[in-house]
Design a protein around this motif. Structure first.
Motif, PDB file in Angstrom:
ATOM      1  N   ILE A  37       0.709  -1.140   0.147  1.00 46.81           N
ATOM      2  CA  ILE A  37      -0.008  -0.034  -0.159  1.00 46.81           C
ATOM      3  C   ILE A  37       0.908   1.448  -0.013  1.00 46.81           C
ATOM      4  O   ILE A  37       1.875   1.338   0.518  1.00 46.81           O
ATOM      5  CB  ILE A  37      -1.143  -0.052   1.250  1.00 46.81           C
ATOM      6  CG1 ILE A  37      -1.937   1.008   1.120  1.00 46.81           C
ATOM      7  CG2 ILE A  37      -0.306   0.108   2.527  1.00 46.81           C
ATOM      8  CD1 ILE A  37      -3.199   0.613   2.067  1.00 46.81           C
ATOM      9  N   ASN A  38       0.694   2.134  -0.839  1.00 42.82           N
ATOM     10  CA  ASN A  38       1.236   3.322  -0.797  1.00 42.82           C
ATOM     11  C   ASN A  38       0.022   4.644  -0.308  1.00 42.82           C
ATOM     12  O   ASN A  38      -0.940   4.666  -1.011  1.00 42.82           O
ATOM     13  CB  ASN A  38       1.815   3.734  -2.338  1.00 42.82           C
ATOM     14  CG  ASN A  38       2.878   2.580  -2.483  1.00 42.82           C
ATOM     15  OD1 ASN A  38       3.867   3.177  -1.916  1.00 42.82           O
ATOM     16  ND2 ASN A  38       2.670   1.902  -3.568  1.00 42.82           N
ATOM     17  N   ALA A  39       0.741   5.603   0.577  1.00 44.11           N
ATOM     18  CA  ALA A  39      -0.201   6.484   0.722  1.00 44.11           C
ATOM     19  C   ALA A  39       0.446   7.868   0.433  1.00 44.11           C
ATOM     20  O   ALA A  39       1.602   7.971   0.672  1.00 44.11           O
ATOM     21  CB  ALA A  39      -0.527   6.639   2.218  1.00 44.11           C
ATOM     22  N   THR A  40      -0.126   8.944  -0.069  1.00 44.54           N
ATOM     23  CA  THR A  40       0.638  10.242  -0.157  1.00 44.54           C
ATOM     24  C   THR A  40      -0.353  11.419   0.294  1.00 44.54           C
ATOM     25  O   THR A  40      -1.667  11.114   0.316  1.00 44.54           O
ATOM     26  CB  THR A  40       0.776  10.667  -1.792  1.00 44.54           C
ATOM     27  OG1 THR A  40      -0.380  10.478  -2.230  1.00 44.54           O
ATOM     28  CG2 THR A  40       1.917   9.850  -2.416  1.00 44.54           C
ATOM     29  N   ILE A  41       0.289  12.374   0.864  1.00 44.90           N
ATOM     30  CA  ILE A  41      -0.586  13.282   1.868  1.00 44.90           C
ATOM     31  C   ILE A  41       0.072  14.620   1.261  1.00 44.90           C
ATOM     32  O   ILE A  41       1.326  14.788   1.071  1.00 44.90           O
ATOM     33  CB  ILE A  41      -0.521  13.187   3.311  1.00 44.90           C
ATOM     34  CG1 ILE A  41      -1.104  11.771   3.659  1.00 44.90           C
ATOM     35  CG2 ILE A  41      -1.149  14.405   4.004  1.00 44.90           C
ATOM     36  CD1 ILE A  41      -0.988  11.715   5.083  1.00 44.90           C
ATOM     37  N   HIS A  42      -1.052  15.696   0.878  1.00 47.94           N
ATOM     38  CA  HIS A  42      -0.497  16.919   0.606  1.00 47.94           C
ATOM     39  C   HIS A  42      -1.371  17.970   1.185  1.00 47.94           C
ATOM     40  O   HIS A  42      -2.697  17.778   1.158  1.00 47.94           O
ATOM     41  CB  HIS A  42      -0.081  17.129  -0.737  1.00 47.94           C
ATOM     42  CG  HIS A  42      -1.321  16.990  -1.700  1.00 47.94           C
ATOM     43  ND1 HIS A  42      -2.228  18.157  -2.128  1.00 47.94           N
ATOM     44  CD2 HIS A  42      -1.709  15.999  -2.247  1.00 47.94           C
ATOM     45  CE1 HIS A  42      -2.839  17.711  -2.886  1.00 47.94           C
ATOM     46  NE2 HIS A  42      -2.826  16.413  -3.239  1.00 47.94           N
ATOM     47  N   PRO A  43      -1.076  18.938   1.405  1.00 51.05           N
ATOM     48  CA  PRO A  43      -1.915  20.235   2.114  1.00 51.05           C
ATOM     49  C   PRO A  43      -3.050  20.658   1.005  1.00 51.05           C
ATOM     50  O   PRO A  43      -2.778  20.434  -0.201  1.00 51.05           O
ATOM     51  CB  PRO A  43      -1.215  21.375   2.352  1.00 51.05           C
ATOM     52  CG  PRO A  43       0.277  20.731   2.779  1.00 51.05           C
ATOM     53  CD  PRO A  43       0.459  19.639   1.743  1.00 51.05           C
ATOM     54  N   CYS A  44      -4.147  20.825   1.585  1.00 50.92           N
ATOM     55  CA  CYS A  44      -5.362  21.143   0.590  1.00 50.92           C
ATOM     56  C   CYS A  44      -6.234  22.162   1.170  1.00 50.92           C
ATOM     57  O   CYS A  44      -6.303  22.370   2.237  1.00 50.92           O
ATOM     58  CB  CYS A  44      -5.831  19.730   0.378  1.00 50.92           C
ATOM     59  SG  CYS A  44      -7.256  19.498  -0.755  1.00 50.92           S
ATOM     60  N   ASP A  45      -7.496  22.527   0.328  1.00 43.81           N
ATOM     61  CA  ASP A  45      -8.134  23.298   0.894  1.00 43.81           C
ATOM     62  C   ASP A  45      -9.173  22.850   2.044  1.00 43.81           C
ATOM     63  O   ASP A  45      -9.783  23.700   2.809  1.00 43.81           O
ATOM     64  CB  ASP A  45      -9.197  24.150  -0.115  1.00 43.81           C
ATOM     65  CG  ASP A  45      -8.263  24.748  -1.267  1.00 43.81           C
ATOM     66  OD1 ASP A  45      -7.212  25.357  -0.722  1.00 43.81           O
ATOM     67  OD2 ASP A  45      -8.850  25.063  -2.198  1.00 43.81           O
ATOM     68  N   SER A  46      -9.289  21.407   1.783  1.00 41.07           N
ATOM     69  CA  SER A  46     -10.461  20.825   2.857  1.00 41.07           C
ATOM     70  C   SER A  46      -9.696  19.383   3.017  1.00 41.07           C
ATOM     71  O   SER A  46      -9.100  19.005   2.215  1.00 41.07           O
ATOM     72  CB  SER A  46     -11.694  20.675   2.175  1.00 41.07           C
ATOM     73  OG  SER A  46     -11.916  20.379   1.051  1.00 41.07           O
ATOM     74  N   PHE A  47     -10.274  18.593   3.937  1.00 42.10           N
ATOM     75  CA  PHE A  47      -9.867  17.332   3.901  1.00 42.10           C
ATOM     76  C   PHE A  47     -10.588  16.165   2.925  1.00 42.10           C
ATOM     77  O   PHE A  47     -11.811  16.146   2.917  1.00 42.10           O
ATOM     78  CB  PHE A  47     -10.339  16.451   5.577  1.00 42.10           C
ATOM     79  CG  PHE A  47      -9.393  17.324   6.666  1.00 42.10           C
ATOM     80  CD1 PHE A  47      -8.126  16.843   6.779  1.00 42.10           C
ATOM     81  CD2 PHE A  47      -9.656  18.244   7.430  1.00 42.10           C
ATOM     82  CE1 PHE A  47      -7.389  17.107   7.812  1.00 42.10           C
ATOM     83  CE2 PHE A  47      -8.976  18.774   8.487  1.00 42.10           C
ATOM     84  CZ  PHE A  47      -7.698  18.496   8.407  1.00 42.10           C
ATOM     85  N   GLN A  48      -9.391  15.689   2.056  1.00 47.82           N
ATOM     86  CA  GLN A  48     -10.170  14.849   1.164  1.00 47.82           C
ATOM     87  C   GLN A  48      -9.633  13.737   1.364  1.00 47.82           C
ATOM     88  O   GLN A  48      -8.150  13.398   1.705  1.00 47.82           O
ATOM     89  CB  GLN A  48      -9.728  15.454  -0.412  1.00 47.82           C
ATOM     90  CG  GLN A  48     -10.273  16.755  -0.558  1.00 47.82           C
ATOM     91  CD  GLN A  48     -11.546  16.749  -1.009  1.00 47.82           C
ATOM     92  OE1 GLN A  48     -12.071  15.799  -1.610  1.00 47.82           O
ATOM     93  NE2 GLN A  48     -12.251  17.847  -0.528  1.00 47.82           N
ATOM     94  N   LEU A  49     -10.265  12.279   0.790  1.00 50.72           N
ATOM     95  CA  LEU A  49      -9.750  11.349   0.634  1.00 50.72           C
ATOM     96  C   LEU A  49      -9.979  10.238  -0.501  1.00 50.72           C
ATOM     97  O   LEU A  49     -11.092  10.545  -1.091  1.00 50.72           O
ATOM     98  CB  LEU A  49     -10.439  10.341   1.810  1.00 50.72           C
ATOM     99  CG  LEU A  49     -10.044   8.767   2.047  1.00 50.72           C
ATOM    100  CD1 LEU A  49      -8.554   8.553   2.281  1.00 50.72           C
ATOM    101  CD2 LEU A  49     -10.929   8.216   3.201  1.00 50.72           C
ATOM    102  N   HIS A  50      -9.050   9.973  -1.120  1.00 51.09           N
ATOM    103  CA  HIS A  50      -9.004   9.305  -2.421  1.00 51.09           C
ATOM    104  C   HIS A  50      -8.534   7.814  -2.386  1.00 51.09           C
ATOM    105  O   HIS A  50      -7.529   7.849  -1.988  1.00 51.09           O
ATOM    106  CB  HIS A  50      -8.343  10.087  -3.583  1.00 51.09           C
ATOM    107  CG  HIS A  50      -8.801  11.308  -3.437  1.00 51.09           C
ATOM    108  ND1 HIS A  50      -9.791  11.918  -3.891  1.00 51.09           N
ATOM    109  CD2 HIS A  50      -7.957  12.529  -3.175  1.00 51.09           C
ATOM    110  CE1 HIS A  50      -9.872  13.407  -3.911  1.00 51.09           C
ATOM    111  NE2 HIS A  50      -8.866  13.631  -3.403  1.00 51.09           N
ATOM    112  N   SER A  85      -5.123  16.342   1.828  1.00 50.91           N
ATOM    113  CA  SER A  85      -5.682  15.509   0.741  1.00 50.91           C
ATOM    114  C   SER A  85      -4.909  14.100   0.929  1.00 50.91           C
ATOM    115  O   SER A  85      -3.529  14.220   0.773  1.00 50.91           O
ATOM    116  CB  SER A  85      -5.711  16.002  -0.743  1.00 50.91           C
ATOM    117  OG  SER A  85      -6.048  14.999  -1.741  1.00 50.91           O
ATOM    118  N   LEU A  86      -5.627  13.075   1.090  1.00 53.93           N
ATOM    119  CA  LEU A  86      -5.106  11.669   1.362  1.00 53.93           C
ATOM    120  C   LEU A  86      -5.319  10.874   0.053  1.00 53.93           C
ATOM    121  O   LEU A  86      -6.543  10.788  -0.376  1.00 53.93           O
ATOM    122  CB  LEU A  86      -5.893  11.007   2.302  1.00 53.93           C
ATOM    123  CG  LEU A  86      -5.020  11.016   3.788  1.00 53.93           C
ATOM    124  CD1 LEU A  86      -5.581  12.474   4.486  1.00 53.93           C
ATOM    125  CD2 LEU A  86      -5.507   9.716   4.297  1.00 53.93           C
TER     126      LEU A  86
END
Ligand code: PMV
Length: 312
Positions: A37-50, A85-86
């Protein structure tokens, strides 16, 4: 802080000791590097999950993803860095006894600390993952968190330091996915109800015997006794059945594997669906077992070498 954080984890296989490990008995597990499994996270305007199961606001994510929400809330509480954003990409089948929920939590926590550009100790990682696993599993032993975050096979006892050891055995392990979601949380709860409603301690006897089998399996592995390990797996499956964590589908695939020439077979992980494992002497025999399993309903199969030269 970085602009993007990356985190990885892998699937895991419990060779011996599932369920008993919740009661302080030893278990043997190893990272299953065929799935990850690979997760990437970056700052965003709102909390998002993809991810494969959901694409949208973190708040609107379904209940099955609650453990991720709890983890993000905790990380945000400790490090308030604002909305994120995840993105999660996984080849670990979800809820199949391969530790996908723990692996998601491991990968997200690693990605978060990578984004912070801060080092993350194993101890801190496991503490965050445990919080997420409490939501996903109820009463996790910690074996999934340990095995999905590491690189080496381990002999695991809840609350004790990890004991890594080589899978020094010349055999092959077939892993087969029933295609049906396992029910780890319910199964762990049901075993707990069985234990508390059993004044005769019959259920605890099976749990202790499973622990004793894990010890014997470790010895069989270190002495390269393939048939002994297979017998131990068969015996463990009988105890797991008494704990009511197997089911018809698993029993059928286990029987199919044995009829196709496997030396031993059992369920792996929480049970009631999920995956089963089978032991063979050679890769060719493992391929024959895989074919039989796929003909009889397994949706995916994998072959894992267990000898020092073939593991990983
Ligand atoms: O189904 P999985 O892969 O999450 O494995 C669960 C293992 C159990 O022993 C049943 C529970 C635990 O927390 O150890």
């Amino acid at each position: 802080m970085k602009t993007i954080g990356y985190g990885k984890a892998n699937g895991k296989i419990i060779l011996m000791g599932e369920h008993a490990v919740v009661y302080g008995e030893p278990a043997i597990a190893f990272p299953f590097l065929a799935t990850n499994i690979n997760a990437t996270i970056h700052p965003c305007d709102s909390f998002q999950l993809h991810c494969a199961y959901y694409d949208g606001s973190l708040e609107g994510a379904p209940e099955t993803l609650n453990s991720i929400k709890v983890l993000i809330n905790q990380l945000q509480k400790d490090f308030p860095i604002g909305p994120l954003s995840l993105n999660i990409e996984s080849t670990i089948p979800a809820e199949r006894g391969m530790g996908s929920s723990a692996a998601v939590a491991v990968a997200i926590t690693r990605a978060f600390f990578d984004l912070l550009d801060q080092s993350l100790s194993q101890e801190k990682l496991l503490a965050y993952v445990e919080q997420a696993e409490r939501i996903a599993h109820g009463n996790p032993s910690g074996i999934d968190a340990a095995a999905t975050s590491g690189h080496d096979p381990m002999y695991f006892t809840k609350g004790h330091p990890f004991n890594f050891f080589p899978l020094n055995i010349d055999a092959f392990l077939v892993v087969a996915d029933t295609g049906v979601k396992g029910q780890t949380r319910e199964a762990v709860k049901d075993v707990s109800n069985l234990v508390s409603g059993d004044p005769g301690q019959e259920i605890m006897r099976h749990i202790h015997l499973l622990g004793a089998l894990s010890k014997e399996a470790k010895k069989a592995i270190s002495e390269n006794q393939v048939q002994r390990l297979a017998d131990i797996m068969n015996e463990a499956q009988q105890h797991l059945k008494k704990l009511t964590v197997s089911n018809q589908l698993l029993d059928t695939l286990i029987q199919t594997a044995l009829s196709a020439g496997a030396l031993g077979a059992k369920l792996t992980g929480g049970g009631r669906g999920g995956c089963m494992i089978a032991l063979t002497n050679t890769k060719k025999e493992a391929q024959v077992v895989c074919e039989a399993l796929e003909k009889n309903g397994a949706v995916s199969t994998w072959i894992q070498g267990l000898g020092v030269h073939t593991y990983a």
